[in-house]
Design an enzyme around this catalytic site. Sequence first.
Site, PDB file in Angstrom:
ATOM      1  N   ASP A  71       0.840  -1.202   0.000  1.00  0.00           N
ATOM      2  CA  ASP A  71       0.000   0.000   0.000  1.00  0.00           C
ATOM      3  C   ASP A  71       0.876   1.253   0.000  1.00  0.00           C
ATOM      4  OD1 ASP A  71      -2.251   1.639   0.154  1.00  0.00           O
ATOM      5  OD2 ASP A  71      -2.209   1.646   2.338  1.00  0.00           O
TER       6      ASP A  71
ATOM      7  N   ASP B  30       2.698   1.529  -3.782  1.00  0.00           N
ATOM      8  CA  ASP B  30       1.947   2.050  -4.927  1.00  0.00           C
ATOM      9  C   ASP B  30       1.924   3.574  -4.934  1.00  0.00           C
ATOM     10  OD1 ASP B  30       0.104   2.580  -2.942  1.00  0.00           O
ATOM     11  OD2 ASP B  30      -1.374   1.132  -3.636  1.00  0.00           O
ATOM     12  N   GLY B  31       1.860   4.174  -3.741  1.00  0.00           N
ATOM     13  CA  GLY B  31       1.902   5.629  -3.668  1.00  0.00           C
ATOM     14  C   GLY B  31       3.235   6.185  -4.118  1.00  0.00           C
TER      15      GLY B  31
ATOM     16  N   ARG C  71       3.930   8.655  -7.483  1.00  0.00           N
ATOM     17  CA  ARG C  71       4.651   9.932  -7.486  1.00  0.00           C
ATOM     18  C   ARG C  71       5.906   9.864  -8.347  1.00  0.00           C
ATOM     19  NH1 ARG C  71       2.980   9.242  -2.156  1.00  0.00           N
ATOM     20  NH2 ARG C  71       5.009   8.377  -1.554  1.00  0.00           N
TER      21      ARG C  71
ATOM     22  N   SER D 275      -3.770   8.577 -10.276  1.00  0.00           N
ATOM     23  CA  SER D 275      -5.041   8.561 -11.001  1.00  0.00           C
ATOM     24  C   SER D 275      -6.203   8.430 -10.030  1.00  0.00           C
ATOM     25  CB  SER D 275      -5.077   7.388 -11.999  1.00  0.00           C
ATOM     26  OG  SER D 275      -5.010   6.139 -11.316  1.00  0.00           O
TER      27      SER D 275
ATOM     28  N   ASP E 164      -7.129   1.852  -4.344  1.00  0.00           N
ATOM     29  CA  ASP E 164      -6.305   1.774  -3.138  1.00  0.00           C
ATOM     30  C   ASP E 164      -7.176   1.810  -1.882  1.00  0.00           C
ATOM     31  OD1 ASP E 164      -3.634   1.887  -1.817  1.00  0.00           O
ATOM     32  OD2 ASP E 164      -4.366   3.834  -1.149  1.00  0.00           O
TER      33      ASP E 164
ATOM     34  N   ASP F 287      -7.923  -1.238   0.799  1.00  0.00           N
ATOM     35  CA  ASP F 287      -7.617  -1.039   2.226  1.00  0.00           C
ATOM     36  C   ASP F 287      -8.819  -1.342   3.102  1.00  0.00           C
ATOM     37  OD1 ASP F 287      -5.053  -0.258   1.635  1.00  0.00           O
ATOM     38  OD2 ASP F 287      -5.464   1.889   1.782  1.00  0.00           O
TER      39      ASP F 287
END
Length: 223
Positions: free
Chosen positions: A53, A56-57, A61, A67, A74, A78
Site C-alpha cells: 500500500d 503504490d503511492g 509519485r 489517477s 487503493d 484497504d
Amino acid sequence: MAQPSAKKGPSVYLYIPNLIGYLRIIMNFIAFAVCYSNRTLFAILYFFSFFCDGLDGWFARKFNQASTFGAVLDMVTDRVSTACLLALLSQFYRPGLVFILLLGLDISSHWFQMHSSFLSGKTSHKDVKHTENGLLKLYYGYRPFMAFCCVASEVLYIILFLFADEKNTSLLSVCRGILKESPLIVFVFISTLIGWALKQVINVIQMKTAADACVVYDLKRGK
C-alpha cells in the site's frame, strides 16, 4: 496533411501503482483463503499486501501515474481487507461486537471523508489544510505519523489473529496473556496499541469533521 498523433501512454488500468493494487487483491484473496489452515502464511501475505500500500503511492509519485481510479482502488482494497480481518476477529473473540463496531467506524469515517471531499471540490480526501483540527492535519500532513498509526493498527489485528485461541475467546484474557510474552512481543504489542488508539480517535474526528462539511454544504445549497 495529417498531423502526427501524440504518443499515447499506457492505459490507466496498466499504471504501475494500479498493477501493484491488483497484486494486493490477489494476495489478500489467497490470505483469507488459507486463514484457517495456515495462520502464519495469512499473516505474511496480509502484511505484505499492506506494505505494498505504501509502494503504490511511491510509484505513483515517481512515475507521475497518480489517477482517480488508482486512488479509489487503493482505498477500496484497504477498507475491504481491514473489514474482512475485523470480521474474522469477531468470530474468534468475545465480545465480537468490539470488532464489528471498529469495522463500522473505519468504513463510515472514510466514506464521510471521501464524500465531503467530493462536495468541496477537492482532488484528494487527504486534503485537510482547511480543517482546524491539529491531529487530523498531523495525520494527513506528516507521512511518518500516518504510517505509524496505520501500520500499528494492522499489526495489532494480525497479532490478535495469531494469538487467537479456540479455548480462550476472551479478548481481555488474550491481551493479558500477550503481555506475559517476551519483552520484544510486549514492546511491539504496546506500541501497536498506542498507534491503534490514535487511529481510532482520528477516525472519530475525521467522521465528525466530514459530517460538519456535509452540513455546511447543505446549508449553503439551501440559501
